[in-house]
Scaffold this active site. Sequence first.
Site, short mmCIF file in Angstrom:
data_model
loop_
_atom_site.label_atom_id
_atom_site.label_comp_id
_atom_site.label_asym_id
_atom_site.label_seq_id
_atom_site.Cartn_x
_atom_site.Cartn_y
_atom_site.Cartn_z
N ASP B 21 34.53 36.37 29.34
CA ASP B 21 35.92 36.67 29.67
C ASP B 21 36.19 38.08 29.17
OD1 ASP B 21 38.63 36.95 29.91
OD2 ASP B 21 39.17 35.23 28.67
N LYS B 83 41.29 47.35 30.78
CA LYS B 83 41.29 46.54 31.99
C LYS B 83 42.41 46.94 32.95
CE LYS B 83 41.05 41.62 33.12
NZ LYS B 83 41.04 40.30 32.47
N GLU B 182 39.86 34.13 36.88
CA GLU B 182 40.21 33.54 35.59
C GLU B 182 40.92 32.18 35.67
OE1 GLU B 182 42.09 36.96 33.86
OE2 GLU B 182 40.15 37.96 33.68
N ASP B 204 48.59 31.68 34.28
CA ASP B 204 47.76 32.50 33.38
C ASP B 204 48.45 33.83 33.10
OD1 ASP B 204 45.83 33.98 32.11
OD2 ASP B 204 44.26 33.66 33.60
#
Lengths: 222, 622
Positions: B21, B83, B182, B204
């Site tokens: 992850d 990211k 994810e 999420d």
Amino acid sequence: MERNSFAVDTHTCWNCHHTVDSGDKCPTCHKILPMVEDVDYFSFLGFKKQLNLDLDELEHRFYELSREYHPDYYSNGSEIEKEISLERASFLNSAYQILKDPIQRAKYLLQLEWGEVSEEKKKIPPEILMEVMELQEKLVECNSETDPEKKKKCEAEIEQIKSGLLKKMDDLNAQLKNLFIKWDENVLNNPSNESKQEILKELNKNLSIRAYLNTLLSTINK
Amino acid sequence: MDNLLQIDLSNIKKGKVVGIDLGTTNSLVAYMNNGKPEVLKDEKGTALVPSVITVYDDEHIIVGEEAKHKIISETSKTVYSVKRLMGKSYQDVENDTNLLTYRLVPKSEGLVRVEINGKEYTPIELSAMILKELKKRAEKHFGEPITQAVITVPAYFNDAQRQATKDAGKLAGLDVLRIVNEPTAAALAYGLDKKQNATIAVYDLGGGTFDISILKLKDGIFEVLATNGDTYLGGDDIDRKIMEFMLEEIKLLYPDFKPNPSELQLIRDSAEKIKCHLSFNEKYILDLYFEDSDIIYNRNFLREDIENISREVIERTIQPCKNALKDAKLNPQELDAVVLVGGSTRMPLVKQIVEEIFGIKPYDELNPDEVVALGAAIQADILSGGTKDILLLDVNPLSLGIETFGGVMSVIIPRNTTIPVKATETYTTFVDNQTGVDIHVLQGERELAKDNRSLAKFTLKGIPPMKAGMPKVEVTFLINADGILQVSAKELRTGIEQSIEVKPSYGLTDEEIERMLRESIVYAEKDIQERMLIESKNEAQSVISSIEKVFNEHSDLISAEEKELITKKVNLLKFFLEKDDISAIRNLTKEVDILSRPIAERVINDTISKALQNKNILDTDV
């Protein structure tokens, strides 16, 4: 429609070179085989060219075949296997997408029977010509109307046209349901049935009126 | 699911495949241990590796907890939230530079770059540094080389961002077997635990991104029904809001306060601490001293204060949830569970808003930091032949299409289509002897090409000269199981083929995909009107050109009166075409069409009778 891109001999297995049939796996070495040409979505999922489908059964078969073809299970395979799996899984996903929706399914069947159906969206189906004219006039009238009282009245009239269109849509749905039954009863097991072309024509008409109605309704909804 | 433990011996030699992850705030590794996914911990028992990098020079790079401690002392050398830069141009992130404590290379072309010690780094390289650290940890733990991995990305990542993540893996020496979404990975971990058939939503909210996915879990199949989200919405944005709030307050007391980068970093650090603390406590006592400016700032923060500051950010998750439900054709009541994933879901306000959206109490018993990595480990196991009982059927998050005549986007693969998927469309030329066809690949939900993300442009060259409309160019879109697109084009009459990997043009404005989808709702009305205008104009043009052609070629069949009347209308129509007056264009087009119908009939009759007289005419009439 998609075709497989493999220039392979369809009578022998690419891996063990033994004779193969039209199945998806080689009967000798059990390797996955390229798709045969001209397979349609219905037969790929094990159905006849039928218009009424049991959606639970469709989902069940989709899941079963996904377990056979999904690229996840060929991650360690050879390049050929990876490519075949991608080809089959993609085709399967498209097939499921189309068949699970009755309208798409009917359009697809028409396409199978008649070849590419020409885009008829430009031509107003005569059945709803009156409504189209009336609506167009009203829309122009409403847009140019500045008096709030008159504008309100005008909008109410458009609402009325809209409910007329919705009623027409209900009729189309009922008619489509009948056509589905008629096709499955008469043509499914007897492809040379004389009513076949008649049903297809009705189906085509229903679908093009529906498409036009949808455009009109979305115009009204702005 | 009895065969979960079955391991294909042929794969053991290849070594372990780990799940990674790669998060905005923290990253972690997980692996399968006797059929159960487990996170990898270091000697201190910590699984989370902060996604923070301090670069002294190319040989001296620190990643993780230690780098996080350098944020204040080595501000200009320390990079976080990389990211958020993946697959972005400078223009895309320009607005955020004011509160960023590291330097972005301004006005750079293509992919945005970070400047450290005078050297430029792409987000791909920086992400690779984090991945290398994770790889190193895994190798230390297993005592063997780790070369294969599954890496997760936000479901709403676009093609450019997915490709960037895959490239980062490659740079770190990892063979990325699969890019997994994810929320889908989280659903795998949840489903494996629950072992029941259900329809669930995964909410999420991480450090930098928000995803909502709706899935059907049935006998080991995890079918994604719809996904939506915002790749620029997360805990970072809440921190930013708190920072802005604090800065404003300090400036009220000390109007001249101009924080230097390390003071700014101190504020950012405190903002995060306050937020996390208040998720579990009611009060936070802040006592800050800015050494360089010699300023003291102390204040009590209540949970309520932070909730007021962050509410606006969290409420931005509501619309994507509604969109996803709509696309899945479900009502909230039809969901069996809403699973919370991502560190930001620890905030009580997030739980409250989720409950308001879906009408059920969200399931918050999974470790929101670890569950995505656990799911990635399960997927890694599937890919290495470990289990055949579980299968993920994921979707593409955004519609893909191509620009057609009039600047309209023609959708080839709609959003939320199960992948892998392949679709083909046939196009043709507009002009005689045209030898090239431009293909402009787009991603997004708006009607017009210019409002969507441009993925790539290429020209299919070498089409032999033919009459307009004769060539048939078949364009094939293939989205593989990673959600990455490949486009190829082929001219069917000659077989000329061109295949391109979609290498996106990052140099766009700050057009975000999530903005596109959001705007597609706001702008839907405008879009439809614009599209209708384009279509009406095209139709009018074609009516005009065909009547003018008849005037030229068949003047003998038309009376002077007819010609005068039609010409008058055509001129009027041309006038309104300039004015973009849609209703006038439509009405006049209809009129001209009706007026010219009898002429058209005469032309047809004439052609037929001529044809019967002289059969040769048929030869030229293909």
